[in-house]
Write an enzyme that holds these catalytic residues in place. Structure first.
Site, short mmCIF file in Angstrom:
data_model
loop_
_atom_site.label_atom_id
_atom_site.label_comp_id
_atom_site.label_asym_id
_atom_site.label_seq_id
_atom_site.Cartn_x
_atom_site.Cartn_y
_atom_site.Cartn_z
N CYS A 159 -29.14 39.39 -54.95
CA CYS A 159 -28.14 38.86 -53.85
C CYS A 159 -27.00 39.27 -54.97
O CYS A 159 -26.66 39.24 -55.76
CB CYS A 159 -27.71 37.79 -53.75
SG CYS A 159 -29.77 36.42 -52.67
N CYS B 171 -9.95 36.23 -58.73
CA CYS B 171 -9.93 35.67 -57.82
C CYS B 171 -7.97 35.35 -57.55
O CYS B 171 -8.25 34.21 -57.74
CB CYS B 171 -11.50 34.79 -57.31
SG CYS B 171 -11.50 34.46 -55.72
N ARG C 270 -32.51 27.25 -48.87
CA ARG C 270 -32.90 27.85 -50.64
C ARG C 270 -31.28 26.99 -51.56
O ARG C 270 -30.79 26.69 -51.44
CB ARG C 270 -31.74 29.58 -50.61
CG ARG C 270 -32.31 29.72 -52.35
CD ARG C 270 -32.30 31.13 -52.42
NE ARG C 270 -30.61 32.00 -52.18
CZ ARG C 270 -30.56 32.23 -50.47
NH1 ARG C 270 -31.69 32.12 -49.79
NH2 ARG C 270 -29.26 33.44 -50.75
N CYS D 221 -28.46 41.40 -50.00
CA CYS D 221 -27.44 40.66 -49.65
C CYS D 221 -26.19 40.42 -50.72
O CYS D 221 -26.10 41.12 -51.66
CB CYS D 221 -28.54 39.00 -49.99
SG CYS D 221 -27.10 37.45 -49.16
N CYS E 23 -9.72 27.96 -54.64
CA CYS E 23 -11.17 27.02 -54.40
C CYS E 23 -11.11 26.22 -55.37
O CYS E 23 -11.43 26.54 -56.56
CB CYS E 23 -11.97 27.57 -53.90
SG CYS E 23 -12.32 29.04 -52.75
N CYS F 158 -14.65 26.62 -57.99
CA CYS F 158 -14.89 27.57 -58.64
C CYS F 158 -14.37 27.99 -59.45
O CYS F 158 -13.23 28.05 -60.01
CB CYS F 158 -14.74 28.50 -57.21
SG CYS F 158 -15.17 30.40 -58.07
N CYS G 218 -26.32 35.48 -43.60
CA CYS G 218 -26.63 33.90 -44.70
C CYS G 218 -25.19 32.61 -45.24
O CYS G 218 -24.48 33.76 -45.49
CB CYS G 218 -27.00 34.79 -46.13
SG CYS G 218 -27.33 33.90 -47.50
#
Length: 353
Positions: free
Chosen positions: A111, A67, A273, A143, A71, A74, A203
């Site tokens: 997901c 990626c 959730r 999702c 962040c 992460c 979501c």
């Protein structure tokens, strides 16, 4: 400290009214001896929409690492030195195997997540093909969490059979520059708005325990309310070694429960959730999180391990909750039928809390 009438806050929430800033702060700063009363009030609000049902989701990390975002929280970020598996988009066969596992574990939603800022054309095409294959084989809702998306991409996902698109705001607008510099809070809001414009279910949630203030916790919830997000994953930061936030250990079970109570009172009808960090931070008090929340991930997370599916199902059953089918109805029959005793696990990071 003046004792707050938590049931009066539940009345306000059920009437569709927004808690004041002072009331929201009172939820987060209440003493421990009021926690059970807070949970009782939140459960009243939860029960009005969701009864005693618990919705299960299964998370598939279909592309790991790689990626370009920075962040700080992460383990898949370009600035992370965490020891995780890194791989390109999984073959469709592997995705179908994950869907088989999701169905066996009684999950209603698969997901599908890929790391990265936004999917390229080749990866996006593979996602569309995989979604169609899963929908042809299983009665699972899908999702997709694919990074920043525009309305055209969202419409193509909808046509392929995706019901929901996830894109977490992660924190408040004010605190976002403290956790990432490669995108803005507005970038994330724009993706959520694109999902809404396409007529799909939204979501979006956040990660708590990253050093944010109580006001940031409240502001995130209010932003989600303003966007009318339908499903809200609440993650609690796992300070994975090798990430910039590996030394942040700000949470305890009671703090996590108060956050869940607040989110239920501010988001009375949303699916809430309990997501990443449930086992690490709620620990022996996990089941109490189901009084404000109505959904959990079953199995593992993106790069970290959860407890076994049988432990999750036993926890739900022991508390008198029932599983929910993909159609939103209580699951009939033995919830353990067909659930394997074990399955391959994600690596569990060594995290001191």
């Amino acid at each position: 400290m003046t004792t707050v009438n938590w049931q009066s806050l539940a009345d306000k929430s059920l009437a569709g009214l927004v808690l004041s800033r002072d009331e929201a702060l009172a939820v987060l700063t209440a003493p421990d001896d009021q926690l059970l009363d807070q949970l009782a009030a939140a459960y009243r609000v939860r029960r009005a929409t969701w009864g005693n049902r618990v919705r299960l989701h299964f998370l598939l990390n279909a592309q790991s690492g790689l990626c370009p975002e920075d962040c700080n929280y992460c383990s898949q970020s370009k600035i992370s030195a965490a020891e995780i598996e890194k791989y390109p988009m999984l073959a469709q066969e592997k995705i179908l195997e994950a869907a088989d596992r999701a169905a066996a574990l009684k999950a209603g939603t698969l997901c599908m997540v890929i790391s990265g800022r936004t999917p390229g054309d080749t990866v996006f095409g593979k996602v569309l093909d995989a979604v169609k294959a899963v929908r042809a084989k299983h009665d699972l809702k899908i999702c997709a969490c694919l990074g920043l998306l525009n309305e055209e991409q969202v419409l193509r996902l909808k046509e392929a059979g995706v019901e929901t698109v996830n894109h977490n705001l992660n924190t408040s607008a004010n605190y976002t520059p403290e956790i990432v510099s490669t995108h803005t809070f507005e970038d994330r809001v724009n993706t959520v708005e694109a999902v809404k414009a396409a007529g799909m279910k939204t979501c979006s949630g956040g990660i708590l325990g990253m050093g944010e203030s109580d006001d940031d916790v409240i502001d995130l919830a209010l932003s989600l309310r303003d966007l009318d997000v339908k499903s809200v994953p609440v993650n609690f930061l796992i300070p994975v070694p090798g990430t910039s936030f590996e030394g942040r250990n700000e949470l305890d079970p009671r703090r996590c429960l108060r956050i869940l109570v607040l989110y239920r009172l501010l988001l009375p009808t949303q699916e809430i959730r309990i997501s990443g960090g449930r086992e690490v931070h709620l620990r022996s008090m996990q089941v109490m999180g189901l009084y404000p929340a109505n959904s959990i991930f079953v199995g593992d997370y993106l790069t970290t391990q959860g407890q076994t599916a049988r432990d999750d199902l036993r926890m739900i059953e022991d508390a008198g909750f029932v599983l929910e089918t993909p159609d939103g109805e209580p699951l009939e029959g033995d919830p353990f039928a067909g659930v394997p005793e074990s399955y391959p696990r994600a690596p569990l990071p060594l995290v001191e809390v």
